[in-house]
Scaffold this motif. Structure first.
Motif, PDB file in Angstrom:
ATOM      1  N   LEU A   1      99.145 -12.586  15.425  1.00 25.63           N
ATOM      2  CA  LEU A   1      98.919 -11.606  14.373  1.00 25.63           C
ATOM      3  C   LEU A   1      97.992 -12.258  13.354  1.00 25.63           C
ATOM      4  N   ILE A   2      96.804 -11.734  13.208  1.00 23.30           N
ATOM      5  CA  ILE A   2      95.839 -12.315  12.271  1.00 23.30           C
ATOM      6  C   ILE A   2      95.890 -11.509  10.972  1.00 23.30           C
ATOM      7  N   LYS A   3      96.128 -12.241   9.868  1.00 19.70           N
ATOM      8  CA  LYS A   3      96.152 -11.559   8.572  1.00 19.70           C
ATOM      9  C   LYS A   3      94.810 -11.751   7.896  1.00 19.70           C
TER      10      LYS A   3
ATOM     11  N   TRP B   1      96.839  -8.259  -2.176  1.00 16.83           N
ATOM     12  CA  TRP B   1      97.358  -6.902  -2.405  1.00 16.83           C
ATOM     13  C   TRP B   1      97.007  -5.944  -1.278  1.00 16.83           C
ATOM     14  N   LYS B   2      96.004  -6.301  -0.505  1.00 16.16           N
ATOM     15  CA  LYS B   2      95.563  -5.378   0.550  1.00 16.16           C
ATOM     16  C   LYS B   2      95.439  -6.147   1.864  1.00 16.16           C
ATOM     17  N   ARG B   3      96.586  -6.608   2.329  1.00 12.41           N
ATOM     18  CA  ARG B   3      96.614  -7.443   3.522  1.00 12.41           C
ATOM     19  C   ARG B   3      96.473  -6.584   4.773  1.00 12.41           C
ATOM     20  N   LYS B   4      95.537  -7.001   5.662  1.00 10.51           N
ATOM     21  CA  LYS B   4      95.397  -6.280   6.933  1.00 10.51           C
ATOM     22  C   LYS B   4      95.965  -7.167   8.030  1.00 10.51           C
ATOM     23  N   LYS B   5      96.669  -6.568   8.951  1.00  5.44           N
ATOM     24  CA  LYS B   5      97.192  -7.344  10.066  1.00  5.44           C
ATOM     25  C   LYS B   5      96.561  -6.828  11.356  1.00  5.44           C
ATOM     26  N   GLU B   6      96.139  -7.777  12.158  1.00  3.79           N
ATOM     27  CA  GLU B   6      95.445  -7.400  13.376  1.00  3.79           C
ATOM     28  C   GLU B   6      95.967  -8.282  14.510  1.00  3.79           C
ATOM     29  N   SER B   7      96.225  -7.683  15.643  1.00  2.00           N
ATOM     30  CA  SER B   7      96.740  -8.471  16.758  1.00  2.00           C
ATOM     31  C   SER B   7      95.578  -8.980  17.618  1.00  2.00           C
ATOM     32  N   LYS B   8      95.615 -10.291  17.925  1.00  2.90           N
ATOM     33  CA  LYS B   8      94.531 -10.845  18.753  1.00  2.90           C
ATOM     34  C   LYS B   8      95.148 -11.437  20.019  1.00  2.90           C
ATOM     35  N   GLU B   9      94.597 -11.027  21.148  1.00  5.75           N
ATOM     36  CA  GLU B   9      95.095 -11.547  22.421  1.00  5.75           C
ATOM     37  C   GLU B   9      94.357 -12.840  22.733  1.00  5.75           C
ATOM     38  N   ALA B  10      95.033 -13.980  22.570  1.00 10.28           N
ATOM     39  CA  ALA B  10      94.361 -15.265  22.816  1.00 10.28           C
ATOM     40  C   ALA B  10      94.413 -15.634  24.295  1.00 10.28           C
ATOM     41  N   VAL B  11      95.487 -15.256  24.956  1.00  8.12           N
ATOM     42  CA  VAL B  11      95.632 -15.546  26.389  1.00  8.12           C
ATOM     43  C   VAL B  11      96.070 -14.268  27.088  1.00  8.12           C
TER      44      VAL B  11
END
Lengths: 266, 324
Positions: B12-14, B19-29
Motif C-alpha cells: 500500500l503506497i501512501k 490531510w489529504k493522504r492517498k493510498k494506492e496498491s502496488k503489485e510488486a510481485v
C-alpha cells in the motif's frame, strides 16, 4: 527460556561494547544529571523552605535527599528511553533488520537491550546512594532500604525500557515519545515536585508512569518508613500491564512490519 | 528444498500530504514460483524495480506474501516463520548490517547469541567461519577500521554463523573491485559445492550470474519471464549476433552516417579510442556498414563475430517483454 537468556546475554554484551565503550561516556552520563540536580536544589533554596514542611521536607538535607532520589530514579528511566532511541540508528544501519531475520526471542531482544543499558544505571545508583548516605548517615532505615530500592528500580526501569523499545520498533517516527518522556515524565512522576501538590488532572496522568511508584517506594525507604502495601500493589500492577502491552505491541509491530516491509526502510 | 508457489505481494503506497493522504496498491510481485535446491546456486536476475528484493524478503520470511506458499524443507515459512528462520540467513551487499564499533568476533558472538547458540559451540563456529572468509588475523580489530572487502567478508561470516541450510545473497559484490569479487565468488562456490548450501543470489552483474549460477530465474515487472541454466537462457532467446569491426580512426561524418543506419534491427556501439566498434545486427546488415566505411575511405583491419553473452540475452528478453 534458554533462548530468552542467550539473547539477553548477547544483547547486554553488545550494548556495552557498542555504546558504552569509553570513560567519557560514563563521565558524561553523570555530569549532566548532577548539574541538573544542582540547579533544582539551589532553585528551591532561593525560596522559603517552610512551605515544604506540609510535604514532609523539613530541612535542606531533606530537600537534598528528595531531589537526589528523584534524580536517581529519573535518570535510570531516562537511560531506558535513550536505549530505545538507539533503535532508530539500528533501523538506518540495517542491523535491526538482521536482528529480526533471526529466530531470537523478541522479548529477550527488548529486555536484553534494557538490561545492557541499566548496567550503566549501577554507576548512577552507587553515586547517588553515597550522596544519600553522606547526608542521611548510615542509619538502619537507609541501608536496609537500599536493596529494595535497587531491585524495585531495576525491575521497573528494565520493564519500561522493554516497552519503549517495543514502541520504537513500531515506527521510525516514534521520536515524539522521546520528547514525551523527558519533561512530562519528570513533572508528572514527581521527580522534582511531589505529585500530591499537583492539580487533579496531573495527578491522574501520573498513574501511567511507573516512575511515580518507584519514587514513592524509594522516598518511603529513605525517610525511614516502609512503603504502603497499596504502593507495592500499584507498582506490580503497572509493571504487569507494561509487560503485557510490550508483548502485544511487539506482536502487532512484527505483523505490521511483515506486511508493509517497514523494518527495511532506511 | 525451498519451494515458493504463486507468490504475490501488494504494497500500500501512501502519497500526498498529511490531510489529504492517498493510498494506492502496488503489485510488486505477481505470481512467482521458484525452487532453491541444496548444493545449487540459483540466480534471480532483473533490472531495478523488477521485484528481486521483494521476492528475497518473502523467501527469507522478512515480509509475508499477500498470497502464495513458501515451504522450506517441509516447514510452512509463511505461518511458521520463526521455525523457518533457523534454516536461513541473508547476506546483503554494502557496508551496512554489522556493528562498526564491534570487532569481527564481537559481531559474530552477538549474532550467534540470537540463534541461541551455546558458548563452546559458538566459539568453534566463529573460528570456522572466520577461517572460511580469511579474517582470522583481523578478528579483533573494530569493523570501522576494515576495508570494504573485509566488511563484505565479515557479512558472509555473519550469514554463515548459524550454519544455515539456505543462504540468500542480495547483490553480495556490490561496489567491490574485481580482485575481491573474485575471492567472494570462490567462497560462494565453495559454500554450495563443498558445504551443500542452497544459495539464491540476486545481482546486477550478469557476468557474476553466468560464472556462478547453476540455474537462473529472470524477473521483470514482478513476474518470472524466463528460467533455465545460463546456457539454456542464451539459447532460448538467441540474441542477435554481435560483430566487432576494427577500423582506422572514424571521422565525425562517418560516425553520423553510421548512427543514421541505426534502426530497430541494428545497434552500434562505437569505441573511437580503440579504433573499433561493435554492432548487434543480422549478418546481412554488416554489408551496409562495410559499404559506409568504404565510401568514407576507412580501412577495415578486422571483422570478428562475438558470441552472445547472457547479458545480451537478458537485455533482449527484458526489452522485448517491455515492448510487449
Amino acid at each position: 527460556m534458554k533462548m530468552f537468556l542467550s539473547v539477553c546475554r548477547g544483547e547486554i554484551k553488545k550494548q556495552q561494547r557498542n555504546y558504552f565503550n569509553s570513560w567519557s561516556t560514563y563521565i558524561s552520563l553523570l555530569v549532566w544529571p548532577v548539574l541538573t540536580l544542582a540547579v533544582s536544589y539551589y532553585s528551591y533554596l532561593s525560596f522559603d523552605l517552610e512551605v515544604l514542611t506540609k510535604i514532609g521536607i523539613h530541612s535542606a538535607d531533606d530537600l537534598a535527599v528528595f531531589l537526589l532520589t528523584g534524580a536517581l530514579c529519573y535518570n535510570c528511566f531516562w537511560l531506558m528511553v535513550q536505549s530505545a532511541f538507539f533503535m532508530l540508528n539500528e533501523r538506518e544501519n540495517g542491523t535491526l533488520e538482521m536482528v529480526f531475520m533471526t529466530p531470537a526471542s523478541r522479548m529477550g531482544i527488548l529486555y536484553g537491550r534494557s538490561l545492557g543499558v541499566f548496567n550503566q544505571g549501577i554507576w548512577f545508583f552507587v553515586f547517588y546512594m553515597v550522596m544519600v548516605m553522606v547526608i542521611r548517615g548510615t542509619d538502619a532505615g537507609t541501608v536496609t532500604g537500599l536493596p529494595a530500592v535497587f531491585v524495585s528500580l531495576l525491575v521497573s526501569a528494565v520493564i519500561w525500557g522493554g516497552f519503549m523499545n517495543a514502541v520504537f520498533i513500531t515506527s521510525r517516527d516514534a521520536s515524539f515519545w522521546f520528547i514525551l518522556c523527558d519533561e512530562p515524565m519528570k513533572l508528572l512522576s514527581g521527580v522534582q515536585l511531589p505529585v500530591t501538590v499537583m492539580p487533579f488532572i496531573l495527578r491522574a496522568l501520573s498513574v501511567i508512569f511507573p516512575l511515580t511508584y518507584c519514587l514513592d517506594i524509594a522516598r518511603s525507604f529513605f525517610s525511614g518508613a516502609v512503603p504502603e502495601d497499596t504502593v507495592w500493589l500499584k507498582y506490580i500492577m503497572i509493571n504487569l500491564l507494561l509487560i503485557m502491552l510490550t508483548g502485544l505491541i511487539l506482536r502487532l509491530a512484527e505483523k505490521h512490519n511483515r506486511t508493509t516491509g517497514n523494518l527495511q526502510f532506511y | 528444498m525451498i519451494e515458493a508457489t504463486d507468490l504475490y505481494k501488494n504494497y500500500l503506497i501512501k502519497s500526498g500530504h498529511i490531510w489529504k493522504r492517498k493510498k494506492e496498491s502496488k503489485e510488486a510481485v505477481r505470481g512467482i514460483s521458484l525452487a532453491i535446491r541444496p548444493g545449487q546456486i540459483t540466480g534471480l536476475l532483473g533490472v531495478n524495480g523488477a521485484g528481486k528484493t521483494t521476492t528475497i524478503k518473502m523467501l527469507t520470511t522478512m515480509i509475508s506474501p499477500t498470497s502464495g506458499t513458501i515451504v522450506i524443507d517441509g516447514i510452512d515459512a509463511v505461518t511458521n516463520f520463526m521455525e523457518a528462520k533457523k534454516k536461513l540467513n541473508l547476506i546483503t551487499g554494502g557496508e551496512r548490517n554489522i556493528y562498526w564499533r564491534l570487532t569481527a568476533v564481537e559481531n559474530l558472538e552477538y549474532f550467534g547469541s540470537l540463534y541461541g547458540m551455546k558458548k563452546a559451540e559458538l566459539k568453534s563456529r566463529i573460528d570456522e567461519v572466520l577461517k572460511i572468509v580469511d579474517l582470522e588475523d583481523q578478528k579483533d580489530i573494530p569493523v570501522e577500521k576494515y576495508s570494504k572487502g573485509m566488511k563484505q567478508r565479515l557479512q558472509i561470516a555473519r550469514g554463515l554463523i548459524n550454519d544455515p541450510a539456505y543462504l540468500f545473497m542480495d547483490e553480495p559484490t556490490l561496489g567491490l573491485d574485481i580482485v575481491i569479487t573474485k575471492s567472494i565468488h570462490d567462497y560462494i562456490t565453495k559454500l554450495a559445492k563443498n558445504e551443500n548450501k542452497g544459495i539464491l543470489i540476486t545481482t546486477h552483474y550478469i557476468f557474476e550470474a553466468e560464472e556462478l549460477c547453476d540455474f537462473i530465474y529472470v524477473i521483470d515487472g514482478g513476474k518470472i519471464i524466463a528460467s533455465g541454466t545460463p546456457q539454456e537462457i542464451k539459447l532460448l532467446y538467441r540474441p542477435k549476433k554481435r560483430f566487432r569491426i576494427t577500423a582506422a580512426m572514424l571521422t565525425d561524418e562517418t560516425v553520423n552516417t553510421l548512427k543514421k543506419l541505426n534502426d530497430n534491427d541494428m545497434e552500434i556501439i562505437i569505441s573511437q579510442e580503440s579504433h573499433s566498434f561493435e554492432m548487434k545486427t543480422e549478418r546481412s546488415n554488416v554489408q551496409k556498414i562495410i559499404g559506409v566505411l568504404r565510401k568514407h575511405d576507412i580501412d577495415i583491419s578486422n571483422i570478428e563475430t562475438v558470441d552472445p553473452t547472457l547479458e545480451d540475452a537478458l537485455y533482449d528478453m527484458v526489452s522485448g517483454e517491455r515492448r510487449g
